[in-house]
Enzyme design. Structure first.
Site, PDB file in Angstrom:
ATOM      1  N   ASP A 188      35.350  13.884   1.717  1.00  8.03           N
ATOM      2  CA  ASP A 188      34.941  12.888   0.669  1.00  8.03           C
ATOM      3  C   ASP A 188      36.235  11.863   0.718  1.00  8.03           C
ATOM      4  OD1 ASP A 188      33.784  11.491  -1.405  1.00  8.03           O
ATOM      5  OD2 ASP A 188      35.011  12.716  -2.909  1.00  8.03           O
ATOM      6  N   ASN A 202      22.879  10.426  -0.531  1.00  9.29           N
ATOM      7  CA  ASN A 202      23.376   9.484   0.091  1.00  9.29           C
ATOM      8  C   ASN A 202      22.467   8.324   0.461  1.00  9.29           C
ATOM      9  OD1 ASN A 202      26.159  11.249   1.764  1.00  9.29           O
ATOM     10  ND2 ASN A 202      25.944  10.193  -0.357  1.00  9.29           N
TER      11      ASN A 202
END
Length: 253
Positions: free
Chosen positions: A28, A76
Site C-alpha cells: 500500500d 481496485n
C-alpha cells in the site's frame, strides 16, 4: 552508515532464529508516494513494482520459501480507466520480466497468479499463463501474486467448487476438514498458511486480503509507503514474529 550497521546486526540476529515459511504483503502507498513527489500516479506503481522485485530478493536470501503479494484487488476495478490501463500494462511487463529474469530459473521460483482471471484482459491472461507454464516445475520458492483478488470471493469460489464435488460424489461430507478445504482455494503448496502479513502505507486494516490464510498469523503494520519499504522493515517484522513464536512455545496458550 549507522542504519547500514544496524541492518547488518539485525540481519545477524534474525538469521539465528526460525525463518518464516510464508510472508504476505499488502503493498500500500504507491499512489501517495507518487503524489508526494509531484509525479503521475502510474509512476508510483512503477516504483512499487521495483520495490517488489527487491523484497523478493531479500526474502530468497533469508530463505523465506513463499511470498504472496497483493497487487490489485477486485475493489481496485473502481479506479478510473486510465489508471487501470497503466496497471494492467505494467503488470504484464513485470510478469514477463519475471519470466526472463535468470534469478527466477536459478532459484527455481514457481510463479502463480491468484484471483478472478475472468475479469482480466486477454493479453494479461496470456502473460500469466506463460509464466505459470514455464515455472510450473519449480519447487524451491513460490511467488503468489494476488491480482483481481478478493478474499471473501475466494472463499465463496472454494465453497462452490467443494459443493460440486460433494454433489458429484467425489467428496464425502465427513471428509471435509481445514486441510481439504484449503485445496479448493486459488493455490496450494503452502499458500493456505501465512506466518506474517505485512501492510505498508500506514493503514491498519486487511482490505479483504487472505482472510482464511492469515488466521493466526502476525499482522505487522509499517508506516512507510511501499516504494520506501526497507530491508530493515522486513527484518523487524521477522524479528517480531520470532519473538512471538519463542513466547508461544515457552508459554503456550
Amino acid at each position: 552508515m549507522i542504519s547500514k550497521v544496524y541492518e547488518l546486526l539485525l540481519l545477524r540476529r534474525v538469521r539465528r532464529g526460525e525463518i518464516p515459511k510464508h510472508i504476505a504483503i499488502i503493498m500500500d502507498g504507491n499512489r501517495r508516494y507518487a503524489r508526494r513527489r509531484g509525479l503521475p500516479v502510474y509512476m508510483g506503481h512503477f516504483f512499487g513494482s521495483r520495490k517488489a522485485e527487491k523484497v523478493l530478493e531479500w526474502c530468497r536470501e533469508l530463505g523465506v520459501r513463499t511470498v504472496t503479494l497483493y497487487a490489485f484487488s477486485t475493489e481496485n476495478f473502481r479506479r478510473d480507466e486510465e489508471e487501470r490501463r497503466h496497471i494492467f500494462e505494467l503488470f504484464k511487463k513485470e510478469i514477463r520480466r519475471l519470466l526472463n529474469d535468470p534469478r527466477t530459473h536459478r532459484d527455481r521460483m514457481r510463479v502463480r497468479v491468484v484471483g478472478r482471471r475472468d475479469l482480466l484482459p486477454d493479453d494479461v491472461l496470456e502473460a500469466i499463463e506463460e509464466v505459470e507454464r514455464e515455472t510450473a516445475g519449480y519447487d524451491s520458492y513460490y511467488l503468489n501474486i494476488a491480482f483481481a483478488y478478493g478474499g471473501r470471493q475466494e472463499i465463496v469460489d472454494a465453497v462452490r467448487a467443494l459443493l460440486r464435488d460433494v454433489r458429484d460424489g467425489k467428496v464425502r461430507p465427513d471428509e471435509i476438514d481445514e486441510a481439504l478445504f484449503s485445496r479448493y482455494l486459488y493455490s496450494d503448496n503452502g499458500y493456505e498458511r501465512v506466518d506474517i502479513l505485512i501492510r505498508t502505507g500506514g493503514e491498519q486494516r486487511l482490505s479483504n486480503f487472505l482472510p482464511w490464510q492469515s488466521a493466526g498469523s502476525l499482522t505487522y503494520f509499517v508506516d512507510v509507503y511501499w516504494p520506501s519499504f526497507r530491508k530493515i522493515d522486513l527484518l523487524r517484522a521477522i524479528r517480531t514474529w520470532q519473538g512471538l513464536r519463542a513466547r508461544y512455545y515457552k508459554h503456550p496458550a
